[in-house]
Design a protein around this motif. Sequence first.
Motif, short mmCIF file in Angstrom:
data_model
loop_
_atom_site.label_atom_id
_atom_site.label_comp_id
_atom_site.label_asym_id
_atom_site.label_seq_id
_atom_site.Cartn_x
_atom_site.Cartn_y
_atom_site.Cartn_z
N ASP A 152 1.14 -1.49 0.15
CA ASP A 152 -0.11 0.38 -0.72
C ASP A 152 0.73 0.95 -0.26
O ASP A 152 0.32 1.95 -0.74
CB ASP A 152 -1.36 -0.68 1.26
N LEU A 153 2.38 0.95 0.51
CA LEU A 153 2.43 2.57 0.50
C LEU A 153 4.20 2.28 0.31
O LEU A 153 4.56 0.96 -0.38
CB LEU A 153 3.13 2.54 1.84
N SER A 154 5.17 3.11 -0.87
CA SER A 154 6.18 2.86 -1.28
C SER A 154 7.72 2.43 -0.15
O SER A 154 6.83 3.07 0.47
CB SER A 154 6.65 3.88 -2.36
N LEU A 155 8.78 2.35 -0.02
CA LEU A 155 9.66 2.11 0.96
C LEU A 155 10.27 3.44 0.52
O LEU A 155 10.34 3.66 2.13
CB LEU A 155 10.62 1.49 0.33
N ASP A 156 9.80 4.34 0.04
CA ASP A 156 10.06 5.98 0.71
C ASP A 156 8.74 6.37 1.86
O ASP A 156 9.22 7.37 2.43
CB ASP A 156 10.04 6.49 -0.25
N GLU A 157 7.52 6.08 1.46
CA GLU A 157 6.73 6.27 2.46
C GLU A 157 6.88 5.94 4.01
O GLU A 157 6.59 6.52 4.93
CB GLU A 157 5.34 5.71 1.57
N LEU A 158 7.72 4.30 3.69
CA LEU A 158 7.86 3.30 4.80
C LEU A 158 8.35 4.14 5.48
O LEU A 158 8.65 4.22 6.87
CB LEU A 158 7.76 2.03 4.51
N ALA A 159 9.71 4.12 4.68
CA ALA A 159 10.60 5.34 5.57
C ALA A 159 10.25 6.52 6.74
O ALA A 159 10.75 7.20 7.06
CB ALA A 159 11.54 5.65 4.75
N ASP A 160 9.40 6.94 5.90
CA ASP A 160 9.17 8.93 5.82
C ASP A 160 8.15 8.19 7.82
O ASP A 160 8.13 8.94 8.43
CB ASP A 160 8.19 9.60 5.70
N MET A 161 7.42 7.16 7.45
CA MET A 161 6.46 6.58 8.65
C MET A 161 7.62 6.42 9.98
O MET A 161 6.79 7.15 10.86
CB MET A 161 5.76 5.80 8.12
#
Length: 207
Positions: free
Chosen positions: A67-76
Amino acid sequence: MDHDFISKKELLELTGISYGQLYRWKRKSLIPEDWFIRRATFTGQETFFPKEQILARIDKIIHMKDDLSLDELADMFSPNLAGSMIKLEDLTKQNIVSKSALDLFVQHFGTAEAYPFQHILYAYMVERLLVTGEMSLDEGKGLMQVLESHYPHFQGKPCELIFVRKMGISAFALASSASELYFDHSVKVVSRLSVASCLEELKAKLT
């Protein structure tokens, strides 16, 4: 090796991920550098991880990466809170923080249109301990003060909140996540709370 840590070999076997995935997630900052702990064993040097933290993190990555890109996960997962401002109504609408915790928060920080994410994190951590019944409202005031005074010194590095009592007197401390702490037998450790985990939970609830 004690049961609080897991070897890299055991981790890969238990989770079914590959060596390449593990180190790709490390490069993308999904897994903190300081979770990769090199220690001597009878076979030489091996890499170990804090077991509970790494298993929880990999489970989140596996279930959220579609559901989320790795970059979005990293931001989370990032402890970087700079620039985010949150309104208290955003917390109340989603029942993220109770009125009791918010009252303590406003008493401490005063009334404003919006607050830095980092300060909202403090309210969320107070809520986490209030809702379990482990902490009183008066102790919550003390916790708020400790977080405001000392959490900024970690500058985004992982740390843990330790809540203890001795003869009915409570105290709070912040320590690096990898710290091993030993207390007098008369000290009761009421709770140990990962600040990074609280941060991730709060970000996910606000998303």
